[in-house]
Every structure is written in C-alpha cells, then in structure tokens.
Motif scaffolding. Structure first.
Motif, mmCIF file in Angstrom:
data_model
loop_
_atom_site.group_PDB
_atom_site.id
_atom_site.type_symbol
_atom_site.label_atom_id
_atom_site.label_comp_id
_atom_site.label_asym_id
_atom_site.label_seq_id
_atom_site.Cartn_x
_atom_site.Cartn_y
_atom_site.Cartn_z
ATOM 1 N N ARG A 77 -30.169 30.504 7.704
ATOM 2 C CA ARG A 77 -30.651 31.852 7.957
ATOM 3 C C ARG A 77 -29.464 32.774 8.215
ATOM 4 O O ARG A 77 -28.601 32.487 9.032
ATOM 5 N N GLN B 144 -28.586 36.695 9.239
ATOM 6 C CA GLN B 144 -29.164 37.936 9.733
ATOM 7 C C GLN B 144 -28.447 39.104 9.074
ATOM 8 O O GLN B 144 -27.222 39.215 9.131
ATOM 9 N N ARG B 145 -29.240 39.957 8.438
ATOM 10 C CA ARG B 145 -28.643 41.130 7.810
ATOM 11 C C ARG B 145 -28.140 42.071 8.885
ATOM 12 O O ARG B 145 -28.723 42.203 9.940
ATOM 13 N N ARG C 96 -23.858 40.920 1.974
ATOM 14 C CA ARG C 96 -24.499 39.614 2.089
ATOM 15 C C ARG C 96 -23.622 38.576 1.403
ATOM 16 O O ARG C 96 -22.939 38.856 0.412
ATOM 17 N N ILE D 97 -32.522 37.259 -0.431
ATOM 18 C CA ILE D 97 -33.244 38.027 0.581
ATOM 19 C C ILE D 97 -34.733 37.739 0.428
ATOM 20 O O ILE D 97 -35.295 37.862 -0.655
ATOM 21 N N ASP E 174 -37.198 39.095 2.677
ATOM 22 C CA ASP E 174 -37.943 39.952 3.599
ATOM 23 C C ASP E 174 -39.048 40.695 2.854
ATOM 24 O O ASP E 174 -39.289 40.463 1.672
ATOM 25 N N ARG E 175 -39.743 41.585 3.552
ATOM 26 C CA ARG E 175 -40.886 42.276 2.959
ATOM 27 C C ARG E 175 -40.498 43.226 1.832
ATOM 28 O O ARG E 175 -41.333 43.634 1.048
ATOM 29 N N THR E 176 -39.219 43.595 1.752
ATOM 30 C CA THR E 176 -38.812 44.545 0.711
ATOM 31 C C THR E 176 -38.408 43.871 -0.593
ATOM 32 O O THR E 176 -38.205 44.549 -1.591
ATOM 33 N N SER E 177 -38.283 42.550 -0.602
ATOM 34 C CA SER E 177 -37.844 41.872 -1.815
ATOM 35 C C SER E 177 -38.989 41.744 -2.818
ATOM 36 O O SER E 177 -40.160 41.662 -2.452
ATOM 37 N N TRP F 163 -40.627 38.000 -2.626
ATOM 38 C CA TRP F 163 -41.211 37.592 -1.347
ATOM 39 C C TRP F 163 -41.910 38.740 -0.633
ATOM 40 O O TRP F 163 -42.423 38.573 0.453
ATOM 41 N N GLY F 164 -41.931 39.908 -1.221
ATOM 42 C CA GLY F 164 -42.498 41.079 -0.558
ATOM 43 C C GLY F 164 -44.013 41.125 -0.577
ATOM 44 O O GLY F 164 -44.690 40.162 -0.931
ATOM 45 N N ASN F 165 -44.547 42.268 -0.199
ATOM 46 C CA ASN F 165 -45.988 42.461 -0.095
ATOM 47 C C ASN F 165 -46.605 42.542 -1.492
ATOM 48 O O ASN F 165 -46.337 43.476 -2.236
#
Length: 93
Positions: A9, A11-12, A20, A26, A28-31, A34-36
């Motif tokens: 892991r 951390q950004r 990075r 990445i 997270d929700r913005t990718s 893997w995002g929404n």
C-alpha cells in the motif's frame, strides 16, 4: 518460476513534486477500473439506465419501509414537480 510479491500500500501525497512509484496502480474511487461504476462514463446508455432503475427500486423499497403510504407520498411529490414545471413553462412561455 517468477517470484510473486504481496501488494504494498502506497499512500498518495499532495506534496509538491511527489510522484507515484513505477508499477504502481491507483485503485481509489477516481480510477477508471476501480472507480464508481454508476458514473456512466464507461457504460452504454442502456447499462446506465439499468443502473438508474436499480437505484429507483432501492429508493422505493427504503421509502416503503419508512412510511405507511409510500404511494401517496410519491404521488404528492410528482404533483409538486408537475406544478413547478408548469409554473416555469407559464413564466417562460
């Protein structure tokens, strides 16, 4: 056989100049991967409509479990919306 490593892991950071690490993914929700999934950016219109219908059904189940007469509340809400739209149409011709 290739050696496998456990994911680490990272951390950004928001510090100026931070980058990075290489081979970092990445998630997270913005990718995109893997995002929404309900955002609709990577779905067809039909898939998005299906997701929205799921949301409507979920909301109606929640309302039905909260109030005694969900149909009356829903119809009252639709009347308010209709009246507001009608008033806007009259005001703006």
């Amino acid at each position: 056989m290739a050696e496998t490593r456990e994911p680490q892991r990272i951390q950004r950071k928001r510090q100026r100049g931070w980058r990075r690490p290489e081979n970092c993914v990445i998630v997270d929700r913005t990718s995109a991967k893997w995002g929404n999934p309900r955002k609709g950016a990577s779905h067809t219109r039909e898939e998005l409509a299906d997701e929205l219908n799921d949301t409507i059904v979920t909301a109606m189940v929640a309302v039905a479990s909260t109030v005694d007469d969900p149909r009356a509340g829903f119809e009252a809400k639709l009347r308010k919306i209709r009246d507001r739209v009608t008033a806007l149409e009259i005001d703006h011709g």
